[in-house]
Design a protein around this motif. Structure first.
Motif, PDB file in Angstrom:
ATOM      1  N   ALA A   1      -7.235   3.147   8.436  1.00  0.00           N
ATOM      2  CA  ALA A   1      -6.785   2.903   7.897  1.00  0.00           C
ATOM      3  C   ALA A   1      -7.464   3.050   6.306  1.00  0.00           C
ATOM      4  O   ALA A   1      -8.195   1.951   5.589  1.00  0.00           O
ATOM      5  CB  ALA A   1      -6.549   1.024   7.505  1.00  0.00           C
ATOM      6  N   ASP A   2      -7.832   4.095   5.943  1.00  0.00           N
ATOM      7  CA  ASP A   2      -7.860   5.017   4.772  1.00  0.00           C
ATOM      8  C   ASP A   2      -7.218   5.466   3.537  1.00  0.00           C
ATOM      9  O   ASP A   2      -8.038   5.934   2.746  1.00  0.00           O
ATOM     10  CB  ASP A   2      -9.625   5.975   5.282  1.00  0.00           C
ATOM     11  CG  ASP A   2      -8.287   6.143   6.042  1.00  0.00           C
ATOM     12  OD1 ASP A   2      -7.237   7.409   5.965  1.00  0.00           O
ATOM     13  OD2 ASP A   2      -9.192   8.073   6.163  1.00  0.00           O
TER      14      ASP A   2
ATOM     15  N   PHE B   1      -2.884   0.618  11.676  1.00  0.00           N
ATOM     16  CA  PHE B   1      -3.610   0.535  10.573  1.00  0.00           C
ATOM     17  C   PHE B   1      -5.418  -0.075  10.200  1.00  0.00           C
ATOM     18  O   PHE B   1      -5.373  -1.183  10.398  1.00  0.00           O
ATOM     19  CB  PHE B   1      -3.351   1.348   9.186  1.00  0.00           C
ATOM     20  CG  PHE B   1      -1.969   1.470   8.807  1.00  0.00           C
ATOM     21  CD1 PHE B   1      -2.020   2.475   9.444  1.00  0.00           C
ATOM     22  CD2 PHE B   1      -1.611   1.034   7.572  1.00  0.00           C
ATOM     23  CE1 PHE B   1      -0.932   3.358   8.881  1.00  0.00           C
ATOM     24  CE2 PHE B   1      -0.779   1.990   7.013  1.00  0.00           C
ATOM     25  CZ  PHE B   1       0.289   3.013   7.702  1.00  0.00           C
ATOM     26  N   ILE B   2      -5.561   0.463  11.182  1.00  0.00           N
ATOM     27  CA  ILE B   2      -6.988  -0.070  11.557  1.00  0.00           C
ATOM     28  C   ILE B   2      -8.952   0.313  11.035  1.00  0.00           C
ATOM     29  O   ILE B   2      -8.767   1.783  10.632  1.00  0.00           O
ATOM     30  CB  ILE B   2      -7.751   0.199  13.766  1.00  0.00           C
ATOM     31  CG1 ILE B   2      -7.810   1.691  13.861  1.00  0.00           C
ATOM     32  CG2 ILE B   2      -6.513  -0.802  14.249  1.00  0.00           C
ATOM     33  CD1 ILE B   2      -8.658   1.671  14.966  1.00  0.00           C
TER      34      ILE B   2
ATOM     35  N   HIS C   1       4.899  -0.385   5.841  1.00  0.00           N
ATOM     36  CA  HIS C   1       3.710   0.360   5.492  1.00  0.00           C
ATOM     37  C   HIS C   1       3.371   1.723   5.245  1.00  0.00           C
ATOM     38  O   HIS C   1       4.155   2.805   6.651  1.00  0.00           O
ATOM     39  CB  HIS C   1       3.007  -0.931   6.071  1.00  0.00           C
ATOM     40  CG  HIS C   1       3.163  -2.390   5.745  1.00  0.00           C
ATOM     41  ND1 HIS C   1       2.895  -3.006   5.362  1.00  0.00           N
ATOM     42  CD2 HIS C   1       3.273  -2.858   7.311  1.00  0.00           C
ATOM     43  CE1 HIS C   1       3.176  -4.262   5.291  1.00  0.00           C
ATOM     44  NE2 HIS C   1       3.520  -4.107   6.089  1.00  0.00           N
ATOM     45  N   GLY C   2       2.721   2.297   4.675  1.00  0.00           N
ATOM     46  CA  GLY C   2       2.496   3.763   4.498  1.00  0.00           C
ATOM     47  C   GLY C   2       3.314   4.079   4.277  1.00  0.00           C
ATOM     48  O   GLY C   2       3.896   3.774   3.517  1.00  0.00           O
TER      49      GLY C   2
ATOM     50  N   LYS D   1      -4.888   1.896   2.820  1.00  0.00           N
ATOM     51  CA  LYS D   1      -6.854   1.101   2.747  1.00  0.00           C
ATOM     52  C   LYS D   1      -6.062  -0.261   3.591  1.00  0.00           C
ATOM     53  O   LYS D   1      -7.577  -0.903   3.031  1.00  0.00           O
ATOM     54  CB  LYS D   1      -7.010   1.084   1.713  1.00  0.00           C
ATOM     55  CG  LYS D   1      -7.216   2.455   0.863  1.00  0.00           C
ATOM     56  CD  LYS D   1      -7.916   3.126   0.064  1.00  0.00           C
ATOM     57  CE  LYS D   1      -8.131   4.253  -0.235  1.00  0.00           C
ATOM     58  NZ  LYS D   1      -9.138   4.242  -1.363  1.00  0.00           N
ATOM     59  N   VAL D   2      -5.255  -0.601   3.508  1.00  0.00           N
ATOM     60  CA  VAL D   2      -5.008  -2.368   4.323  1.00  0.00           C
ATOM     61  C   VAL D   2      -4.828  -1.677   5.672  1.00  0.00           C
ATOM     62  O   VAL D   2      -3.588  -1.554   6.790  1.00  0.00           O
ATOM     63  CB  VAL D   2      -4.011  -2.860   3.849  1.00  0.00           C
ATOM     64  CG1 VAL D   2      -4.046  -3.999   4.555  1.00  0.00           C
ATOM     65  CG2 VAL D   2      -4.325  -2.971   2.256  1.00  0.00           C
ATOM     66  N   LYS D   3      -5.930  -2.958   6.615  1.00  0.00           N
ATOM     67  CA  LYS D   3      -5.879  -3.272   8.001  1.00  0.00           C
ATOM     68  C   LYS D   3      -3.911  -3.744   8.929  1.00  0.00           C
ATOM     69  O   LYS D   3      -4.777  -4.905   8.221  1.00  0.00           O
ATOM     70  CB  LYS D   3      -6.710  -3.476   8.646  1.00  0.00           C
ATOM     71  CG  LYS D   3      -7.873  -2.283   8.642  1.00  0.00           C
ATOM     72  CD  LYS D   3      -9.633  -2.856   9.116  1.00  0.00           C
ATOM     73  CE  LYS D   3     -10.712  -2.448   9.040  1.00  0.00           C
ATOM     74  NZ  LYS D   3     -11.475  -3.032   9.782  1.00  0.00           N
ATOM     75  N   ARG D   4      -3.336  -3.344   8.995  1.00  0.00           N
ATOM     76  CA  ARG D   4      -1.967  -3.995   9.147  1.00  0.00           C
ATOM     77  C   ARG D   4      -1.210  -2.984  10.000  1.00  0.00           C
ATOM     78  O   ARG D   4      -1.517  -1.696  10.351  1.00  0.00           O
ATOM     79  CB  ARG D   4      -1.297  -4.643   7.971  1.00  0.00           C
ATOM     80  CG  ARG D   4      -1.070  -2.874   7.379  1.00  0.00           C
ATOM     81  CD  ARG D   4       0.027  -4.089   6.402  1.00  0.00           C
ATOM     82  NE  ARG D   4      -0.121  -3.188   4.531  1.00  0.00           N
ATOM     83  CZ  ARG D   4      -0.162  -3.850   3.488  1.00  0.00           C
ATOM     84  NH1 ARG D   4      -0.008  -5.620   3.439  1.00  0.00           N
ATOM     85  NH2 ARG D   4       0.162  -2.953   3.013  1.00  0.00           N
TER      86      ARG D   4
END
Length: 199
Positions: A108-109, A198-199, A143-144, A173-176
């Protein structure tokens, strides 16, 4: 009753009235063709007579999804068949590191991406090529960002080439969890979805 079909496309376009005494072939064909949205030349169409009332009822019930024309143009025949169904086989290069959930993950970057490959297959898992593999697939993600593989442009659809297409999902940039929806206008190719975390 007369069943009218387009010779080249072998597509059934309509029926004459189902009554005790049938119209003449040319009269039935002309009547049905005249009533089409884009009639065209009556010479592009042919007709098959159905005299068995039980068969006529069966054909009327099967039309339009299951009634097809088979045989040659000189000896055409009608048949009732279930329409062929397809699905999308989806793979990704993203790895699944979770021990049980089976969902691929990417970092998640806001830069990392998963390359997603879709392949159209029939109900026997056989890849579809040629004209059967040219569908346009509309893409949505919650997302993304969806991007083209070649030049990394934002996209919202892909066109299958020989039944196959490849695209990217870029992380945030959010973990989901991101769910990518794959939508088709074809009734024989149901919509589906694919999840990446996203981790």
């Amino acid at each position: 009753m007369w069943v009218i079909f387009h010779k080249k496309e072998r597509k059934i376009v309509g029926f004459s009235a189902d009554c005790a005494e049938d119209l003449q072939k040319d009269a039935a064909l002309n009547e049905v063709v005249k009533g089409l949205v884009k009639p065209g030349d009556p010479g592009e169409y042919a007709a098959i007579q159905v005299t068995d009332r039980a068969k006529a009822a069966e054909y009327l019930e099967a039309f339009p999804d299951k009634l097809v024309v088979k045989g040659t143009l000189t000896r055409p025949q009608l048949a009732v068949r279930d329409p062929e169904t397809f699905s999308l086989y989806i793979t990704t290069d993203a790895k699944d590191v979770h021990p049980v959930d089976g969902i691929p993950e990417i970092t998640a970057d806001g830069k990392s991406f998963a390359t997603i490959t879709i392949q159209k297959i029939n109900d026997r898992y056989k890849p579809q090529r040629g004209n059967k593999g040219k569908d346009q697939i509309y893409l949505r993600t919650d997302h993304g960002i969806l991007k083209d593989v070649e030049d990394a442009k934002d996209i919202n659809s892909v066109t299958l080439n020989n039944g196959k297409a490849v695209f990217r999902l870029v992380s945030e940039k959010v973990k989901r969890m991101a769910t990518v929806q794959l939508l088709s206008s074809s009734p024989n190719l149901p919509d589906t979805s694919y999840r990446i975390e996203f981790i």
